[in-house]
Design a protein around this motif. Structure first.
Motif, mmCIF file in Angstrom:
data_model
loop_
_atom_site.group_PDB
_atom_site.id
_atom_site.type_symbol
_atom_site.label_atom_id
_atom_site.label_comp_id
_atom_site.label_asym_id
_atom_site.label_seq_id
_atom_site.Cartn_x
_atom_site.Cartn_y
_atom_site.Cartn_z
ATOM 1 N N THR A 60 0.839 -1.193 0.000
ATOM 2 C CA THR A 60 0.000 0.000 0.000
ATOM 3 C C THR A 60 0.879 1.250 0.000
ATOM 4 O OG1 THR A 60 -0.162 -0.085 2.418
ATOM 5 C CG2 THR A 60 -1.929 -1.120 1.128
ATOM 6 N N LEU A 61 0.490 2.216 -0.818
ATOM 7 C CA LEU A 61 1.283 3.440 -0.957
ATOM 8 C C LEU A 61 0.358 4.641 -1.028
ATOM 9 C CD1 LEU A 61 4.391 4.018 -3.167
ATOM 10 C CD2 LEU A 61 2.482 5.609 -3.345
ATOM 11 N N LEU A 62 0.655 5.664 -0.245
ATOM 12 C CA LEU A 62 -0.086 6.919 -0.260
ATOM 13 C C LEU A 62 0.769 7.988 -0.931
ATOM 14 C CD1 LEU A 62 -2.536 8.647 0.679
ATOM 15 C CD2 LEU A 62 -1.228 9.127 2.769
ATOM 16 N N THR A 122 -3.144 3.469 7.693
ATOM 17 C CA THR A 122 -1.690 3.468 7.558
ATOM 18 C C THR A 122 -1.290 2.730 6.285
ATOM 19 O OG1 THR A 122 -1.536 1.490 8.957
ATOM 20 C CG2 THR A 122 -1.203 3.634 10.033
ATOM 21 N N TYR A 123 -0.087 3.030 5.812
ATOM 22 C CA TYR A 123 0.389 2.522 4.527
ATOM 23 C C TYR A 123 1.818 2.011 4.666
ATOM 24 C CZ TYR A 123 -3.609 5.216 2.832
ATOM 25 O OH TYR A 123 -4.877 5.709 2.634
ATOM 26 N N ASP A 124 2.174 1.090 3.772
ATOM 27 C CA ASP A 124 3.550 0.590 3.753
ATOM 28 C C ASP A 124 4.528 1.704 3.387
ATOM 29 O OD1 ASP A 124 3.125 -2.274 4.266
ATOM 30 O OD2 ASP A 124 2.062 -2.243 2.342
ATOM 31 N N ALA A 125 4.098 2.615 2.528
ATOM 32 C CA ALA A 125 4.950 3.736 2.125
ATOM 33 C C ALA A 125 4.092 4.974 1.925
ATOM 34 C CB ALA A 125 5.710 3.410 0.841
ATOM 35 N N VAL A 126 4.631 6.115 2.332
ATOM 36 C CA VAL A 126 3.990 7.415 2.131
ATOM 37 C C VAL A 126 4.986 8.291 1.379
ATOM 38 C CG1 VAL A 126 3.005 9.445 3.252
ATOM 39 C CG2 VAL A 126 2.672 7.172 4.265
ATOM 40 N N ALA A 140 3.567 20.116 11.248
ATOM 41 C CA ALA A 140 2.287 19.406 11.217
ATOM 42 C C ALA A 140 2.223 18.469 10.020
ATOM 43 C CB ALA A 140 1.136 20.409 11.167
ATOM 44 N N PHE A 141 2.740 18.917 8.887
ATOM 45 C CA PHE A 141 2.734 18.103 7.675
ATOM 46 C C PHE A 141 3.554 16.832 7.873
ATOM 47 C CE2 PHE A 141 4.545 17.125 3.411
ATOM 48 C CZ PHE A 141 3.373 16.965 2.702
ATOM 49 N N LEU A 142 4.775 16.972 8.384
ATOM 50 C CA LEU A 142 5.629 15.801 8.585
ATOM 51 C C LEU A 142 5.056 14.882 9.656
ATOM 52 C CD1 LEU A 142 9.149 17.492 8.427
ATOM 53 C CD2 LEU A 142 8.059 16.078 6.673
ATOM 54 N N GLY A 143 4.433 15.453 10.682
ATOM 55 C CA GLY A 143 3.797 14.620 11.697
ATOM 56 C C GLY A 143 2.671 13.785 11.123
ATOM 57 N N ALA A 144 1.908 14.378 10.193
ATOM 58 C CA ALA A 144 0.815 13.639 9.559
ATOM 59 C C ALA A 144 1.357 12.536 8.653
ATOM 60 C CB ALA A 144 -0.066 14.589 8.758
ATOM 61 N N LEU A 145 2.433 12.820 7.904
ATOM 62 C CA LEU A 145 3.038 11.779 7.069
ATOM 63 C C LEU A 145 3.494 10.605 7.931
ATOM 64 C CD1 LEU A 145 5.276 13.752 4.512
ATOM 65 C CD2 LEU A 145 2.849 13.149 4.343
ATOM 66 N N ALA A 146 4.134 10.910 9.063
ATOM 67 C CA ALA A 146 4.608 9.844 9.948
ATOM 68 C C ALA A 146 3.448 9.021 10.488
ATOM 69 C CB ALA A 146 5.409 10.454 11.100
ATOM 70 N N ALA A 147 2.357 9.688 10.855
ATOM 71 C CA ALA A 147 1.199 8.981 11.409
ATOM 72 C C ALA A 147 0.554 8.061 10.389
ATOM 73 C CB ALA A 147 0.176 9.987 11.927
ATOM 74 N N LEU A 148 0.708 8.377 9.106
ATOM 75 C CA LEU A 148 0.077 7.592 8.043
ATOM 76 C C LEU A 148 0.941 6.407 7.591
ATOM 77 C CD1 LEU A 148 -1.396 10.604 6.093
ATOM 78 C CD2 LEU A 148 -2.737 8.740 7.105
ATOM 79 N N ALA A 149 2.166 6.334 8.071
ATOM 80 C CA ALA A 149 3.041 5.190 7.754
ATOM 81 C C ALA A 149 2.857 4.102 8.803
ATOM 82 C CB ALA A 149 4.492 5.636 7.711
#
Length: 240
Positions: A60-62, A122-126, A140-149
């Motif tokens: 899965t990839l976002l 969550t995803y295998d890769a963001v 905030a942007f980087l925190g959201a990317l981390a939360a989605l991985a």
């Protein structure tokens, strides 16, 4: 809509939607850069999952800030289950139409990563390619990317370094001299140094695992991986 997206930036890129897939149009640099950046990322995703080559089957990839789907389609062709996310609805309409014409199944969603983070998806890769230099609140942007991985998952970004050389080449040269990009595409003051980005990723709970420069041959227009981080560069990170 909530989150770090800047309304002026959303409108600017939404207005380019109908020309996004023109390889000689305003997105020409992204068309030429895309094989390098998606290949570099796919190599590292596949390796992390014990695979050879660029086999992303079933992973899965976002794709955050996907625009009209240049990178999303490349990853989908490598077998990934791709979700494309963008705040510009016009760009997503172009993405859906182009993907459908190519027989690709990509889930396109309108919004920002902060919109998705509360869903616990969550995803295998963001990935977020040429996005962070257009973002209002980087933390905030980087925190959201981390939360989605996923735990152990990977986060990838590509962006522009804030140097005198990037100002001359990526701002003045690309927009005003060579007309490779529409005037006003970038604000040099929002470019991000590798040190700033690395520190931001660490604060978000991500460990930087790789860095690479991207350099264009002015004669051929082709991009290649280098150690030169002075203008364009890629970052790979992992969520612990």
């Amino acid at each position: 809509m909530t989150g770090t997206a800047v309304e002026a930036e959303i409108r600017k890129f939404g207005a380019l939607a109908d020309r996004w897939w023109d390889p000689d149009g305003p997105m020409r640099p992204l068309h030429r850069m895309n094989p390098l950046r998606t290949g570099w990322i796919a190599d590292r995703i596949a390796r992390a999952h014990g695979r050879t080559g660029r086999d992303l089957s079933g992973l899965t990839l976002l794709d955050v800030g996907c625009g009209a789907g240049l990178a999303s389609e490349a990853f989908a062709r490598m077998g990934a289950r791709v979700t494309g996310l963008d705040a510009a609805g016009e760009a997503l309409e172009a993405a859906r139409a182009h993907g459908a014409a190519g027989g690709l199944e990509i889930a396109y969603r309108e919004g920002t990563p902060e919109d998705l983070a509360p869903t616990n998806e969550t995803y295998d890769a963001v990935v977020a390619l040429e996005v962070i230099e257009h973002v209002e609140d980087r933390a905030a942007f980087l925190g959201a990317l981390a939360a989605l991985a996923k735990p152990g998952g990977q986060v990838f970004l590509s962006t522009l370094n804030r140097t005198a050389r990037s100002f001359l080449m990526a701002k003045v040269g690309a927009e005003y001299v060579l007309r490779m990009l529409p005037v006003g595409t970038h604000d040099w003051r929002m470019f991000v140094t590798p040190g700033e980005l690395g520190a931001g990723l660490r604060r978000a709970g991500l460990a930087v695992t790789d860095l690479a420069g991207m350099t264009m041959d002015p004669l051929t227009g082709r991009w290649r991986e280098t150690r030169d981080l002075g203008v364009n560069y890629l970052v790979a990170a992992r969520r612990d």
